[in-house]
Design an enzyme around this catalytic site. Structure first.
Site, PDB file in Angstrom:
ATOM      1  CB  ILE A  29      33.310  41.855  35.540  1.00 42.00           C
ATOM      2  CG1 ILE A  29      34.729  42.115  35.020  1.00 42.00           C
ATOM      3  CG2 ILE A  29      32.340  41.604  34.399  1.00 42.00           C
ATOM      4  CD1 ILE A  29      35.452  40.872  34.513  1.00 42.00           C
ATOM      5  CG  ASP A  76      30.826  30.140  50.075  1.00 44.91           C
ATOM      6  OD1 ASP A  76      31.250  29.917  48.918  1.00 44.91           O
ATOM      7  OD2 ASP A  76      31.557  30.075  51.078  1.00 44.91           O
ATOM      8  CG  ASN A 103      30.501  38.291  37.382  1.00 46.40           C
ATOM      9  OD1 ASN A 103      31.254  38.651  36.477  1.00 46.40           O
ATOM     10  ND2 ASN A 103      30.691  38.640  38.651  1.00 46.40           N
ATOM     11  CE1 TYR A 180      39.390  31.625  36.713  1.00 47.64           C
ATOM     12  CE2 TYR A 180      40.845  31.935  34.842  1.00 47.64           C
ATOM     13  CZ  TYR A 180      39.767  32.354  35.602  1.00 47.64           C
ATOM     14  OH  TYR A 180      39.074  33.490  35.243  1.00 47.64           O
ATOM     15  CE  LYS A 184      35.911  31.219  35.268  1.00 44.45           C
ATOM     16  NZ  LYS A 184      34.758  32.113  35.375  1.00 44.45           N
TER      17      LYS A 184
HETATM   18  N1  LIG Z   1      39.344  40.125  35.431  1.00 46.16           N
HETATM   19  C1  LIG Z   1      39.692  39.445  34.353  1.00 46.16           C
HETATM   20  O1  LIG Z   1      40.683  39.769  33.665  1.00 46.16           O
HETATM   21  C2  LIG Z   1      38.864  38.254  33.925  1.00 46.16           C
HETATM   22  C3  LIG Z   1      39.222  37.607  32.729  1.00 46.16           C
HETATM   23  C4  LIG Z   1      38.464  36.525  32.311  1.00 46.16           C
HETATM   24  C5  LIG Z   1      37.391  36.098  33.059  1.00 46.16           C
HETATM   25  N2  LIG Z   1      37.069  36.732  34.227  1.00 46.16           N
HETATM   26  C6  LIG Z   1      35.929  36.236  34.990  1.00 46.16           C
HETATM   27  O2  LIG Z   1      35.099  37.315  35.347  1.00 46.16           O
HETATM   28  C7  LIG Z   1      34.348  36.984  36.524  1.00 46.16           C
HETATM   29  C8  LIG Z   1      34.359  38.161  37.484  1.00 46.16           C
HETATM   30  O3  LIG Z   1      35.663  38.366  37.956  1.00 46.16           O
HETATM   31  P1  LIG Z   1      36.297  39.798  38.301  1.00 46.16           P
HETATM   32  O4  LIG Z   1      37.488  39.948  37.455  1.00 46.16           O
HETATM   33  O5  LIG Z   1      35.256  40.831  38.313  1.00 46.16           O
HETATM   34  O6  LIG Z   1      36.856  39.506  39.778  1.00 46.16           O
HETATM   35  P2  LIG Z   1      36.479  40.061  41.237  1.00 46.16           P
HETATM   36  O7  LIG Z   1      36.448  41.542  41.238  1.00 46.16           O
HETATM   37  O8  LIG Z   1      37.418  39.374  42.155  1.00 46.16           O
HETATM   38  O9  LIG Z   1      35.006  39.526  41.438  1.00 46.16           O
HETATM   39  C9  LIG Z   1      34.737  38.177  41.699  1.00 46.16           C
HETATM   40  C10 LIG Z   1      33.449  38.097  42.470  1.00 46.16           C
HETATM   41  O10 LIG Z   1      33.154  36.722  42.735  1.00 46.16           O
HETATM   42  C11 LIG Z   1      32.801  36.616  44.101  1.00 46.16           C
HETATM   43  N3  LIG Z   1      33.046  35.287  44.632  1.00 46.16           N
HETATM   44  C12 LIG Z   1      34.223  34.635  44.737  1.00 46.16           C
HETATM   45  N4  LIG Z   1      34.049  33.457  45.342  1.00 46.16           N
HETATM   46  C13 LIG Z   1      32.740  33.354  45.643  1.00 46.16           C
HETATM   47  C14 LIG Z   1      31.949  32.376  46.296  1.00 46.16           C
HETATM   48  N5  LIG Z   1      32.481  31.255  46.801  1.00 46.16           N
HETATM   49  N6  LIG Z   1      30.617  32.607  46.427  1.00 46.16           N
HETATM   50  C15 LIG Z   1      30.066  33.748  45.953  1.00 46.16           C
HETATM   51  N7  LIG Z   1      30.764  34.711  45.355  1.00 46.16           N
HETATM   52  C16 LIG Z   1      32.085  34.521  45.195  1.00 46.16           C
HETATM   53  C17 LIG Z   1      33.668  37.659  44.782  1.00 46.16           C
HETATM   54  O11 LIG Z   1      33.166  37.935  46.073  1.00 46.16           O
HETATM   55  P3  LIG Z   1      34.120  38.460  47.267  1.00 46.16           P
HETATM   56  O12 LIG Z   1      34.092  39.937  47.174  1.00 46.16           O
HETATM   57  O13 LIG Z   1      33.457  37.905  48.477  1.00 46.16           O
HETATM   58  O14 LIG Z   1      35.486  37.889  47.031  1.00 46.16           O
HETATM   59  C18 LIG Z   1      33.514  38.809  43.823  1.00 46.16           C
HETATM   60  O15 LIG Z   1      32.303  39.484  44.050  1.00 46.16           O
HETATM   61  C19 LIG Z   1      34.972  35.707  37.073  1.00 46.16           C
HETATM   62  O16 LIG Z   1      34.153  34.610  36.753  1.00 46.16           O
HETATM   63  C20 LIG Z   1      36.295  35.593  36.307  1.00 46.16           C
HETATM   64  O17 LIG Z   1      36.713  34.253  36.149  1.00 46.16           O
HETATM   65  C21 LIG Z   1      37.789  37.807  34.677  1.00 46.16           C
END
Ligand SMILES: NC(=O)c1ccc[n+]([C@@H]2O[C@H](COP(=O)([O-])OP(=O)(O)OC[C@H]3O[C@@H](n4cnc5c(N)ncnc54)[C@H](OP(=O)(O)O)[C@@H]3O)[C@@H](O)[C@H]2O)c1
Length: 306
Positions: A29, A76, A103, A180, A184
């Protein structure tokens, strides 16, 4: 997703002269959020923990949008010193900051503590973003009109019934989904308190649930599950999950839509796609929100002297 979407990439206004930061902008996202801000001519800074993954994403965004004003900032979020240093480096550049999208996140990861003894999901999803936002806030306030978007989740409903368990913040005995959920709901309570502190200012802050989106976020959780759970989640993703483009729309709406200012949406919670959501009462408790802010300031003061 059927019918006309309330908000689409075409509705993002021109962002020439605007500067935006997106955490976790190398994947899922966050990647689409950064890419679409860049497509509308913003100067975009993609915050990532891996320089290599971040640079690869930036190169891809540049190639796709023809906007060269896209760069990586390494941090980080689970390591608050690294986060503070990255934010300080940004402040030292004396750039404005019009859009901050908090995000990045991890989901339902196994129990682990960061170097300051705080559970990793809470440390990353909430506390890291608190450090980042608080450090950048003077710049954001000097760059009005500006926006802060906190990416939360519907999973806030899995938080402990008090919202935040101040007596047992790490929730070691609970499951990973409850931990989690607490991280959130903290994103939402943070938004509430921040909005209160920014009252009357031209800085609009809101929280969003992006939807159930097919990204990498469940990889670590899935790797620890049995065959049945894995199969159910794979099928659910295939049948019901949104793609990453649609998954970024609610964040992009909160970050850029003129409607936010027109309707003066502050401290609100948006659901997919770009709809004003209703929260459970434990996520709108101003007393919990103020207590969490104070608790956080005390913790960071004790651990980092900030
Ligand atoms: N996907 C869903 O269904 C969903 C639903 C509700 C809410 N969300 C929320 O949407 C947001 C984005 O998630 P996504 O689904 O797009 O997942 P994603 O593709 O796994 O992206 C998560 C991002 O966060 C980064 N990240 C993780 N730990 C970190 C740290 N310690 N420091 C800096 N960056 C870090 C990851 O970097 P790396 O590449 O290094 O791992 C990645 O770029 C999150 O906050 C999640 O809780 C997602």
């Amino acid at each position: 997703m059927f019918g006309r979407k309330k908000f689409s990439f075409n509705d993002i206004p021109d962002l020439t002269g605007k500067v935006g930061i997106v955490t976790g902008g190398n994947s899922g996202i966050g990647y689409v959020t950064a890419r679409e801000l860049a497509r509308k001519n913003a100067h975009v800074i993609v915050c990532c923990r891996s320089i290599e993954r971040g640079q690869a994403a930036v190169d891809k965004i540049k190639a796709e949008t023809k906007n060269d004003n896209v760069e990586v900032l390494q941090l980080d979020l689970s390591d608050w010193k690294s986060t503070k240093d990255a934010a300080d480096n940004f402040v030292a550049r004396k750039l404005p900051l019009h859009i901050l999208v908090n995000n990045a996140g991890i989901m339902a990861t196994p129990y682990e503590l960061n170097e300051h003894g705080i559970e990793k999901q809470f440390a990353t999803n909430y506390l890291g973003h608190f450090v980042l936002t608080k450090t950048l806030l003077p710049v954001i306030e000097a760059s009005t009109p500006s926006r802060i978007v906190n990416v939360s989740s519907l999973s806030y409903k899995s938080a402990p019934k008090t919202g935040i368990n101040f007596d047992d913040i790490n929730l070691e005995k609970e499951n990973a989904v409850t931990r989690y959920g607490q991280s959130k709901i903290a994103n939402i309570l943070f938004t509430l308190e921040l909005a209160k502190r920014l009252e009357g200012k031209q800085v609009w802050t809101n929280a969003v649930h992006p939807g159930f989106v097919n990204t990498n976020i469940s990889q670590e959780f899935l790797s620890n599950q049995g065959f049945l759970t894995k199969s159910i989640i794979y099928v659910a993703k295939a049948l019901f999950a949104m793609n990453e483009d649609d998954g970024a729309l609610t964040s992009l709406y909160a970050a850029t839509s003129p409607e936010i200012e027109k309707e003066d949406y502050r401290g609100k919670y948006f659901e997919p796609i770009a709809k004003l959501g209703t929260l459970k009462p434990f996520a709108t408790n101003q007393e919990t929100a103020s207590r969490l802010w104070k608790w956080t300031e005390d913790l960071l003061n004790e651990k980092l002297g900030i």
